[in-house]
Design a protein around this motif. Sequence first.
Motif, PDB file in Angstrom:
ATOM      1  N   ALA A   5     -51.576  22.956  -9.501  1.00  0.00           N
ATOM      2  CA  ALA A   5     -51.509  24.310 -10.054  1.00  0.00           C
ATOM      3  C   ALA A   5     -52.752  24.631 -10.867  1.00  0.00           C
ATOM      4  CB  ALA A   5     -50.253  24.446 -10.913  1.00  0.00           C
ATOM      5  N   ARG A   6     -53.234  23.655 -11.665  1.00  0.00           N
ATOM      6  CA  ARG A   6     -54.459  23.878 -12.436  1.00  0.00           C
ATOM      7  C   ARG A   6     -55.653  24.083 -11.512  1.00  0.00           C
ATOM      8  NH1 ARG A   6     -52.702  19.459 -15.524  1.00  0.00           N
ATOM      9  NH2 ARG A   6     -54.320  18.194 -14.530  1.00  0.00           N
ATOM     10  N   GLU A   7     -55.694  23.328 -10.420  1.00  0.00           N
ATOM     11  CA  GLU A   7     -56.812  23.470  -9.482  1.00  0.00           C
ATOM     12  C   GLU A   7     -56.825  24.872  -8.880  1.00  0.00           C
ATOM     13  OE1 GLU A   7     -58.590  21.329  -5.427  1.00  0.00           O
ATOM     14  OE2 GLU A   7     -56.851  20.513  -6.460  1.00  0.00           O
ATOM     15  N   TRP A   8     -55.622  25.388  -8.549  1.00  0.00           N
ATOM     16  CA  TRP A   8     -55.574  26.760  -8.035  1.00  0.00           C
ATOM     17  C   TRP A   8     -56.074  27.741  -9.098  1.00  0.00           C
ATOM     18  CZ3 TRP A   8     -53.282  31.101  -9.900  1.00  0.00           C
ATOM     19  CH2 TRP A   8     -53.320  32.222  -9.068  1.00  0.00           C
ATOM     20  N   ALA A   9     -55.651  27.552 -10.339  1.00  0.00           N
ATOM     21  CA  ALA A   9     -56.065  28.456 -11.414  1.00  0.00           C
ATOM     22  C   ALA A   9     -57.578  28.406 -11.613  1.00  0.00           C
ATOM     23  CB  ALA A   9     -55.333  28.104 -12.708  1.00  0.00           C
ATOM     24  N   TRP A  10     -58.147  27.216 -11.551  1.00  0.00           N
ATOM     25  CA  TRP A  10     -59.597  27.081 -11.730  1.00  0.00           C
ATOM     26  C   TRP A  10     -60.367  27.696 -10.562  1.00  0.00           C
ATOM     27  CZ3 TRP A  10     -61.811  26.340 -16.095  1.00  0.00           C
ATOM     28  CH2 TRP A  10     -61.266  25.490 -17.064  1.00  0.00           C
ATOM     29  N   GLU A  11     -59.902  27.453  -9.346  1.00  0.00           N
ATOM     30  CA  GLU A  11     -60.695  27.818  -8.167  1.00  0.00           C
ATOM     31  C   GLU A  11     -60.410  29.226  -7.645  1.00  0.00           C
ATOM     32  OE1 GLU A  11     -63.074  25.975  -7.063  1.00  0.00           O
ATOM     33  OE2 GLU A  11     -62.668  24.266  -8.368  1.00  0.00           O
ATOM     34  N   ASP A  12     -59.161  29.686  -7.722  1.00  0.00           N
ATOM     35  CA  ASP A  12     -58.788  30.916  -7.020  1.00  0.00           C
ATOM     36  C   ASP A  12     -58.376  32.062  -7.935  1.00  0.00           C
ATOM     37  OD1 ASP A  12     -59.143  29.765  -4.415  1.00  0.00           O
ATOM     38  OD2 ASP A  12     -57.276  28.674  -4.717  1.00  0.00           O
ATOM     39  N   SER A  13     -58.082  31.793  -9.187  1.00  0.00           N
ATOM     40  CA  SER A  13     -57.660  32.874 -10.078  1.00  0.00           C
ATOM     41  C   SER A  13     -58.841  33.785 -10.404  1.00  0.00           C
ATOM     42  CB  SER A  13     -57.071  32.299 -11.365  1.00  0.00           C
ATOM     43  OG  SER A  13     -56.831  33.317 -12.310  1.00  0.00           O
ATOM     44  N   THR A  14     -58.553  35.080 -10.507  1.00  0.00           N
ATOM     45  CA  THR A  14     -59.579  36.051 -10.874  1.00  0.00           C
ATOM     46  C   THR A  14     -59.545  36.378 -12.361  1.00  0.00           C
ATOM     47  OG1 THR A  14     -58.075  37.892 -10.359  1.00  0.00           O
ATOM     48  CG2 THR A  14     -59.519  37.105  -8.582  1.00  0.00           C
ATOM     49  N   SER A  15     -58.683  35.697 -13.112  1.00  0.00           N
ATOM     50  CA  SER A  15     -58.527  35.980 -14.541  1.00  0.00           C
ATOM     51  C   SER A  15     -59.759  35.543 -15.320  1.00  0.00           C
ATOM     52  CB  SER A  15     -57.282  35.270 -15.085  1.00  0.00           C
ATOM     53  OG  SER A  15     -57.391  33.876 -14.885  1.00  0.00           O
ATOM     54  N   ALA A  19     -56.863  35.567 -20.809  1.00  0.00           N
ATOM     55  CA  ALA A  19     -55.920  35.524 -19.694  1.00  0.00           C
ATOM     56  C   ALA A  19     -56.062  34.227 -18.911  1.00  0.00           C
ATOM     57  CB  ALA A  19     -56.132  36.727 -18.773  1.00  0.00           C
ATOM     58  N   ARG A  20     -57.285  33.770 -18.731  1.00  0.00           N
ATOM     59  CA  ARG A  20     -57.513  32.521 -17.996  1.00  0.00           C
ATOM     60  C   ARG A  20     -56.997  31.323 -18.792  1.00  0.00           C
ATOM     61  NH1 ARG A  20     -60.536  31.956 -13.586  1.00  0.00           N
ATOM     62  NH2 ARG A  20     -61.348  29.920 -12.976  1.00  0.00           N
ATOM     63  N   LEU A  21     -57.203  31.349 -20.112  1.00  0.00           N
ATOM     64  CA  LEU A  21     -56.711  30.261 -20.944  1.00  0.00           C
ATOM     65  C   LEU A  21     -55.183  30.195 -20.922  1.00  0.00           C
ATOM     66  CD1 LEU A  21     -59.043  30.515 -24.076  1.00  0.00           C
ATOM     67  CD2 LEU A  21     -59.118  28.805 -22.254  1.00  0.00           C
ATOM     68  N   VAL A  22     -54.543  31.346 -20.998  1.00  0.00           N
ATOM     69  CA  VAL A  22     -53.081  31.382 -20.952  1.00  0.00           C
ATOM     70  C   VAL A  22     -52.584  30.877 -19.599  1.00  0.00           C
ATOM     71  CG1 VAL A  22     -51.083  32.928 -20.921  1.00  0.00           C
ATOM     72  CG2 VAL A  22     -52.841  33.199 -22.662  1.00  0.00           C
ATOM     73  N   LEU A  23     -53.224  31.311 -18.522  1.00  0.00           N
ATOM     74  CA  LEU A  23     -52.816  30.867 -17.184  1.00  0.00           C
ATOM     75  C   LEU A  23     -52.954  29.355 -17.035  1.00  0.00           C
ATOM     76  CD1 LEU A  23     -51.891  31.964 -14.394  1.00  0.00           C
ATOM     77  CD2 LEU A  23     -54.288  31.916 -13.711  1.00  0.00           C
ATOM     78  N   LEU A  24     -54.061  28.802 -17.514  1.00  0.00           N
ATOM     79  CA  LEU A  24     -54.270  27.359 -17.428  1.00  0.00           C
ATOM     80  C   LEU A  24     -53.263  26.601 -18.296  1.00  0.00           C
ATOM     81  CD1 LEU A  24     -58.161  27.287 -17.511  1.00  0.00           C
ATOM     82  CD2 LEU A  24     -56.727  26.526 -15.613  1.00  0.00           C
ATOM     83  N   SER A  25     -52.921  27.164 -19.449  1.00  0.00           N
ATOM     84  CA  SER A  25     -51.949  26.516 -20.324  1.00  0.00           C
ATOM     85  C   SER A  25     -50.578  26.441 -19.666  1.00  0.00           C
ATOM     86  CB  SER A  25     -51.848  27.258 -21.659  1.00  0.00           C
ATOM     87  OG  SER A  25     -53.081  27.222 -22.347  1.00  0.00           O
ATOM     88  N   VAL A  55     -52.391  36.911 -26.804  1.00  0.00           N
ATOM     89  CA  VAL A  55     -51.608  36.190 -25.799  1.00  0.00           C
ATOM     90  C   VAL A  55     -50.705  37.152 -25.033  1.00  0.00           C
ATOM     91  CG1 VAL A  55     -49.809  34.444 -25.464  1.00  0.00           C
ATOM     92  CG2 VAL A  55     -51.692  33.998 -27.030  1.00  0.00           C
ATOM     93  N   ARG A  56     -50.067  38.064 -25.743  1.00  0.00           N
ATOM     94  CA  ARG A  56     -49.214  39.045 -25.067  1.00  0.00           C
ATOM     95  C   ARG A  56     -50.027  39.929 -24.125  1.00  0.00           C
ATOM     96  NH1 ARG A  56     -45.347  40.961 -30.149  1.00  0.00           N
ATOM     97  NH2 ARG A  56     -43.828  39.256 -29.967  1.00  0.00           N
ATOM     98  N   GLY A  57     -51.215  40.332 -24.561  1.00  0.00           N
ATOM     99  CA  GLY A  57     -52.071  41.126 -23.681  1.00  0.00           C
ATOM    100  C   GLY A  57     -52.511  40.345 -22.451  1.00  0.00           C
ATOM    101  N   ALA A  58     -52.777  39.059 -22.635  1.00  0.00           N
ATOM    102  CA  ALA A  58     -53.177  38.223 -21.501  1.00  0.00           C
ATOM    103  C   ALA A  58     -52.033  38.090 -20.493  1.00  0.00           C
ATOM    104  CB  ALA A  58     -53.599  36.842 -22.004  1.00  0.00           C
ATOM    105  N   ILE A  59     -50.801  37.912 -20.989  1.00  0.00           N
ATOM    106  CA  ILE A  59     -49.649  37.801 -20.094  1.00  0.00           C
ATOM    107  C   ILE A  59     -49.462  39.099 -19.312  1.00  0.00           C
ATOM    108  CG2 ILE A  59     -47.137  37.558 -20.052  1.00  0.00           C
ATOM    109  CD1 ILE A  59     -47.390  35.658 -22.429  1.00  0.00           C
ATOM    110  N   ALA A  60     -49.623  40.234 -19.989  1.00  0.00           N
ATOM    111  CA  ALA A  60     -49.489  41.523 -19.311  1.00  0.00           C
ATOM    112  C   ALA A  60     -50.562  41.697 -18.239  1.00  0.00           C
ATOM    113  CB  ALA A  60     -49.565  42.653 -20.332  1.00  0.00           C
ATOM    114  N   ALA A  61     -51.797  41.279 -18.548  1.00  0.00           N
ATOM    115  CA  ALA A  61     -52.887  41.406 -17.566  1.00  0.00           C
ATOM    116  C   ALA A  61     -52.648  40.506 -16.361  1.00  0.00           C
ATOM    117  CB  ALA A  61     -54.219  41.060 -18.242  1.00  0.00           C
ATOM    118  N   LEU A  62     -52.162  39.287 -16.602  1.00  0.00           N
ATOM    119  CA  LEU A  62     -51.883  38.369 -15.491  1.00  0.00           C
ATOM    120  C   LEU A  62     -50.747  38.891 -14.622  1.00  0.00           C
ATOM    121  CD1 LEU A  62     -52.157  35.001 -17.441  1.00  0.00           C
ATOM    122  CD2 LEU A  62     -53.710  35.782 -15.652  1.00  0.00           C
ATOM    123  N   ALA A  63     -49.723  39.464 -15.263  1.00  0.00           N
ATOM    124  CA  ALA A  63     -48.609  40.013 -14.489  1.00  0.00           C
ATOM    125  C   ALA A  63     -49.072  41.196 -13.645  1.00  0.00           C
ATOM    126  CB  ALA A  63     -47.486  40.431 -15.437  1.00  0.00           C
TER     127      ALA A  63
END
Length: 300
Positions: A5-15, A19-25, A55-63
């Motif tokens: 899952a972390r590899e996908w977040a690092w390689e394919d996420s556009t965050s 937002a990227r830190l929250v996704l990786l966490s 953090v709340r703004g990052a979650i909203a952006a990722l969603a």
Amino acid sequence: MSRDAREWAWEDSTSRGNARLVLLSIADRIPDEQCVAWASLSSLMRRTNASRNAVRGAIAALAKAGELEVLDDFDGPQHSTVYRLPRAAAWLAKVAAARKDDPDAYVEPLTDADPVPELDRERLRKHRIWPKAGSESDPPRQNPTGSASAPPRQNLTPPRVGIRPPSGSESDPQNRSEPKVNRRYSSSRAGDLTTAADWQVDDASLSWAQQQGHLARLGEDGLQAADAKWRHHRAAWSPRAASSWAGDWRSWIAREHSPTQRPNLYALPGGTPAPQAGMTRADAHMAALLAAVDKRTGTE
């Protein structure tokens, strides 16, 4: 599985950014290919070193980007929020299907047409994720003894006792009541105190050591030696918050000399690197002090 899952977040996420830190966490806590994990808002704030609003703004952006989904029908421990990485789940399912017969098969990039696998609710229970009361599933946290008098959501775990998966796998990121980062007990405990021996160097402190040049100055072995010395000197200290240990650790590393900068403890100024024959202990100590004073540090 959290590694995939972390590899996908690092390689394919556009965050980007928070937002990227929250996704990786969150990805770091995922236990299987369903890509579902629970996390409290306070733990995400500590991990990302960001404010509550950030953090709340990052979650909203990722969603909004479709990379994170909040599963409102489920609860984690202490009513923590349950998240899913749908794009990561779709990618892992596509990889598994493509490489079922050929482990080395090339996998086409993920598209919007690739479906997200359905959730297996029973498997979520193994990771302490339960349906909320009133959902279409069975009543949450049903008493395993079958007693009708037991109230829902009964906490069957004694305080401060970790839960490990049946296999005892160390790779499961949610085999304790909270993530494995500078935490000894559940987030419901006041203070979240830990000892210096149990405190783990966080990513922010490692990044600080690299940015400030301490990693290049000390080297990896020197940094590990300085860390071991710090833990030895702080062993008798009372438990503190993780942020307090991080600040003290950074101050220690900033003052630590690299192996090449250490003065010769026997050489007199301008003398030989070995103690002179016939020197008394007092003379040897004085020579070490003079050598240390005479050693140039580059800050004169």
